[in-house]
Every structure is written in C-alpha cells, then in structure tokens.
Design a protein around this motif. Structure first.
Motif, short mmCIF file in Angstrom:
data_model
loop_
_atom_site.label_atom_id
_atom_site.label_comp_id
_atom_site.label_asym_id
_atom_site.label_seq_id
_atom_site.Cartn_x
_atom_site.Cartn_y
_atom_site.Cartn_z
N TRP A 13 -54.73 -34.07 -14.38
CA TRP A 13 -55.10 -34.66 -15.56
C TRP A 13 -56.51 -35.44 -15.40
O TRP A 13 -57.24 -35.13 -16.28
N TRP A 53 -48.58 -38.60 -30.43
CA TRP A 53 -48.91 -39.67 -29.29
C TRP A 53 -48.85 -40.95 -29.67
O TRP A 53 -48.22 -42.03 -28.72
N ALA A 112 -45.62 -43.19 -28.93
CA ALA A 112 -44.85 -43.56 -27.62
C ALA A 112 -44.50 -44.73 -27.38
O ALA A 112 -43.41 -45.14 -26.81
N SER A 136 -40.89 -34.15 -27.89
CA SER A 136 -42.56 -34.14 -28.08
C SER A 136 -42.70 -34.49 -29.66
O SER A 136 -41.79 -34.68 -30.33
N SER A 144 -47.79 -34.94 -27.92
CA SER A 144 -47.42 -35.38 -26.71
C SER A 144 -45.94 -35.11 -26.19
O SER A 144 -45.19 -34.83 -27.22
N TRP A 184 -42.60 -36.30 -23.82
CA TRP A 184 -41.81 -37.27 -22.97
C TRP A 184 -40.53 -36.47 -22.19
O TRP A 184 -39.94 -35.69 -22.92
N SER A 202 -49.23 -28.65 -18.65
CA SER A 202 -50.39 -29.51 -19.08
C SER A 202 -51.37 -29.56 -17.88
O SER A 202 -52.63 -30.07 -18.17
N ALA A 231 -49.56 -35.60 -22.16
CA ALA A 231 -50.47 -34.78 -23.60
C ALA A 231 -50.57 -33.43 -23.63
O ALA A 231 -51.03 -32.96 -22.51
N LEU A 273 -54.16 -41.23 -22.82
CA LEU A 273 -53.52 -39.82 -22.84
C LEU A 273 -52.09 -39.84 -22.16
O LEU A 273 -51.00 -39.18 -22.55
N TYR A 274 -52.01 -40.67 -20.96
CA TYR A 274 -50.90 -40.07 -20.19
C TYR A 274 -50.00 -41.36 -19.84
O TYR A 274 -48.97 -41.32 -19.03
N ASP A 278 -52.32 -32.28 -26.64
CA ASP A 278 -53.04 -32.09 -27.49
C ASP A 278 -54.21 -32.71 -27.77
O ASP A 278 -54.13 -34.00 -27.60
N THR A 328 -46.06 -40.43 -20.86
CA THR A 328 -46.46 -39.65 -21.81
C THR A 328 -47.05 -38.41 -21.08
O THR A 328 -47.86 -38.59 -20.26
#
Length: 542
Positions: free
Chosen positions: A182, A156, A159, A153, A402, A404, A423, A209, A198-199, A211, A207
């Motif tokens: 999500w 973000w 990434a 983590s 984020s 991974w 999440s 997310a 975000l993802y 946060d 990713t």
C-alpha cells in the motif's frame, strides 16, 4: 511544511493520452506502464506465479511470490496446508461494486474473482447492499451479534464508529507478517500520511482502503477556451479565464458564468453539491484552507474549532456560493450535479473521480458520445488560499469505500489475506480497468496504466494523484456520524437563511462539544491527535 513547485510536476499526460487512444481503438492496446510491451494473453509471463490472463497486456497485472499479491496467495496456501483455511468467505459490499470485481472489463479477460478462485479455490460470497444504507446494515450485524460476515465494507469515514463498537479487527499483526504494498514508493500511495489516512484508525491497521473518493475538480475546458467566453471574462474580471488556484478565483468564475448563455442555454456558475451530505465535503475543503498549511477542525487538545472568525468566514463563503448554484442545488445528489456538467449547464464542479468514466468519451459503439461534455472536459488542482507566494490547496476524502475484517470472523487471517490481495497495487489497478463500479483510483500504479487513463481521462492522470496528496481526512473517529450530522444540520440552516453563518457555527460548536464529552476524553484526544497526523503539509508555489 513541504513546498511544491507546480512547474516541476512529473508529467505522464502525453504518454497516457497516446496510450489511452490506443486502448480506446483496440480494446486494451499493448502498452506497459511506461511504454510498449509484449503482451501475453494466454498465460503467465516469465517469473510470474499468478494474476489475470486472457487479454493483451495481462502481464502488467501479474505477480510472483515476492510481490504483495503473491505473499497473500502464499499465505492462503499455508493456511490450507495447516488445515485452517475456510472453504468460503462472506463479504458485504456496496452493490455498485460487485460487477467491478466479478465481471471482465472486456470480453475474454479474467475478472479479479476468477483469479482468486483459480489460485486459492476459496469461494467468496459477495452480498450487496445499497451504498447509502450499507453502514447501517454493518452496525446491525455488529450490534445484534449476528456475526454472519467475515468482511464488512462501507464509508471510510465510519471506521471510528465501527472500531468503537468493537466490530472491526485490528489487523496490524497481519500487516507486519504479510507486508502489503500500500505504501510502496513507486506503486502505492505516495506519502506516509496517506498510508495512515487510508489504512489506519488511531494508528492501528483496521481499515483496508478500496476506493479513492478524493474530491477532484473538473471543468469544461472546451467552453473556457471559446473566444467569446474569454473576451467576456476579460471584460468583466480584467484577467484571462483559466483554471483557478484559490476559492476567491473560483467564486469569481462561478459568478461570471451564472445566467450567461454561450450556446448551450443559461448556465449556473457552480455545479458542486451544496445539499445535505453531498455538500459537506465542499464546506470542509473551504474550511481546511483557512490557515496555512491547514485549518484543523479540532485543536491539538481535542477541542472543536468551528466558532472562530476563520470558520465563520468559510461558512459565509459557502452560503454565498448558493447564489451561483442551480435552484434545486440543496436537493441535488452527485448524480444531478454530474448531469449538470454533462449537459453543459455548469462550467465546473468538485466531485468523485468517476465523473469522466461515465460522461466523457464514447459508448460501446465507439461513435455515440456519452454526454454533451464528451471531449470538452479537463481537470485542475484543488483550491486553496494565498499565503505570500504559496497556495495551500486542499481536497478531502469523502465516503471512500473501505473494508474491515469482522471482529467475530472465524476466518480472520484468510479474510485479511483476501483483502490484501484485492487492495494490492496490481490487482487494484486491474479493478480500475473496469468501466463500471464505485471503486476509484488512488495508488500511483493506477495512474500509470493506460486502460485506467482511458476510463478516467488522460487529463486527470496528473491532477487526481496531486489531489490525493493534498487531501485532508474527513472526521473518521468515534462519533463521526453524529459530528457530521450536527455540522450538516447547521450548514443547511445557514444555507436556508434560518440562521446566520455565525449563529450556525456557534450552534455547531456547542453540538460538537456535547458529542465529544460523551466519548472517553482520553481516547478521543488520542484519536484526534492521530487523525491530525494524517493531514498533508504540502503547499504550492504559484
């Protein structure tokens, strides 16, 4: 481009204000997302197969096999039947996040990690790292081939660099298989652009997310509303003092407050960060609003967009804002900025959404204010620029923890399932109930929860989600670290008068062009085009 009428915003503030007060008075209260519920503290509600217990209202966070968390748990059980599930997962997290998922938000309540261990039997080893150093540690593990973690983590924004280093696993197949919520229309993030932002990275699900670090505006409403303040502003500016819509209005307010004493000592007009790293998102927000609906930092064909007249104007405004800042503003982190507004030295700032969690309300004794700003704070929408009868309000996602799945994990599917469970909107809302930690809200379900409102302020339960919808992405493709550092260097040179704004932006343009040339041209253009597709187009009629 979509147009939004501010007067037609859905409101939840009145309900959440009442509910949050009940939470503060009783610990948790007994309120569901839209009204009172019967609370089941000792077990699962009818039809539920999993989730937390041990507190009134626990059923709001419970789930069954048809829900995102339940699908993740069923996936783990299938791996266990097949004999391929691990006994332990190893996760690197910012050290400020560990308590948030490992400790109960109130005595007797299940923690998220309690629930996971009870339902799966899989141990999760949480290894903490300082928030400022965590991505360095991630890259060290990747580049040395250590492969000691199942899950990484970090920011973000990082990434792209992690994907380029082959350190993160593309989880797109797992997303199709297990269907996380999500982007759920009622509970997830509210737009498809935000799901992508975000993802995904370059349209692939790398990713997860954890946060919502969407920069949000807070101001001292209790001071804005004082009669002497209103009268002084009317005399000086010729209009009523109110939350601003545009950067021009904000700069006028900042100039007004600078040096004035309204009973708490001389004030500095802007409390927002301007120094290295912490000031970068403030500049990006100004820059993003320079054109309608957006001023993109890169053109469609992948060229940097920093040496235009509009970018130079944004830089001039950014430099000018230093006139209304604390003398030490260039060395401030967000902590010093928070202290300035908590101590009533600054009237407003744009920052992380946890500001009220730590500085508004009362301490555990229910009597001692958390800061001088207790009861005085409020929040307003992002700033933009007027184009006819609309304003293109823009914020930005900056940092944002984020996660991974490590590309070298031997337990990739189980690692993904843990992250989907963590999440998903019920578990993540439970995490948001914690009064500590770095994870912050971003999903619609989070903002309908009274316990979350008690932490983050009922006054922010409309402005934060509206800010999320109006947020642009920071740079998050390959070369991000170098790109941000290069721009930051030039902004600091302009702020310290070593260069003019024009000289700084021309130098930043050259540096960005050099960084882009070092990347694969075709891959970089595709990444930039995918990144541009995550930008919002919403504008507001005012």
């Amino acid at each position: 481009m979509s147009t939004f009428n501010i007067s037609m915003q859905p409101t939840r503030r009145d309900f959440l204000k009442t509910s949050a007060a009940a939470v503060a008075a009783t610990g948790v209260g007994g309120f569901g997302a839209f009204g009172p519920t019967s609370a089941l503290a000792s077990g699962l509600a009818a039809g539920m197969t999993g989730g937390p217990m041990g507190f009134d209202g626990a059923e709001r966070f419970q789930y069954n096999k048809e829900m995102s968390e339940g699908r993740a748990i069923e996936g783990i059980k299938a791996l266990q039947v097949a004999g391929t599930a691990p006994k332990k997962l190893r996760v690197m997290l910012p050290d400020g996040c560990i308590d948030q998922i490992s400790n109960p938000f109130r005595a007797g309540a299940d923690t998220p990690m309690d629930v996971w261990k009870r339902e799966t039997g899989i141990e999760v080893e949480l290894v903490g790292a300082p928030v400022g150093d965590i991505f360095k540690k991630v890259m060290q593990d990747v580049t040395t081939g250590g492969g000691t973690f199942d899950i990484y983590s970090g920011p973000w924004n990082s990434a792209g660099d992690l994907v380029a280093a082959n350190g993160a696993l593309d989880c797109s197949n797992f997303v199709v298989k297990y269907q996380p919520d999500w982007g759920d229309a009622e509970r997830g993030v509210p737009t498809e652009e935000l799901v992508k932002l975000l993802y995904t990275n370059n349209d692939k699900y790398y990713t997860i997310a954890l946060d919502g670090d969407f920069q949000t505006w807070y101001y001292l409403k209790g001071i804005y509303d004082k009669r002497d303040v209103q009268e002084a502003f009317m005399k000086e500016a010729g209009r009523q003092l109110a939350p601003p819509n545009t950067w021009e209005e904000q700069d006028q307010i900042a100039k007004f407050f600078t040096g004035k004493d309204f009973g708490n000592g001389p004030m500095y007009g802007t409390g927002s960060a301007l120094g290295r790293f912490w000031g970068l998102p403030t500049f990006y927000m100004r820059l993003a609003s320079m054109d309608n609906p957006n001023y993109y930092f890169f053109t469609e064909d992948g060229q940097p967009n920093l040496n235009t007249d509009l970018a130079i104007q944004a830089t001039e405004e950014h430099v000018r804002s230093l006139e209304w800042a604390h003398p030490d503003a260039l060395s401030f982190t967000f902590i010093e900025c928070w202290n300035a507004i908590w101590n009533l030295q600054s009237p407003s700032m744009v920052t992380y959404t946890a500001l009220p969690k730590f500085g508004d309300g009362f301490k555990d004794d229910g009597k001692t204010p958390k800061s001088k700003a207790t009861g005085l704070l409020a929040s307003h929408l992002p700033l933009g620029r007027r184009f006819g009868d609309v304003v293109n309000r823009r914020s930005i996602l900056h940092y944002g923890v984020s996660a991974w799945v490590s590309s070298t994990s031997k337990n990739a599917e189980a690692a993904y399932l843990f992250l989907q469970w963590l999440s998903s909107t019920r578990t993540f809302t439970l995490i948001m109930c914690s009064p500590t930690g770095f994870f912050d809200p971003m999903q619609q379900a989070n903002f309908n929860e009274p316990i979350v409102a008690a932490n983050y302020g009922p006054y922010a339960m409309e402005t934060i989600p509206a800010t999320v919808q109006r947020s642009v992405p920071g740079v998050n493709f390959a070369g991000q670290t170098a790109l941000d550092n290069a721009l930051d260097d030039e902004l600091q040179a302009a702020l310290t008068k070593q260069k003019t704004p024009r000289e700084a932006m021309e130098a930043a343009q050259r540096k960005w062009e050099q960084i882009v040339r070092k990347q694969s041209r075709k891959g970089m253009v595709e990444s930039i085009q995918a990144w541009r597709r995550t930008w919002p187009t919403i504008v507001d009629k005012v």
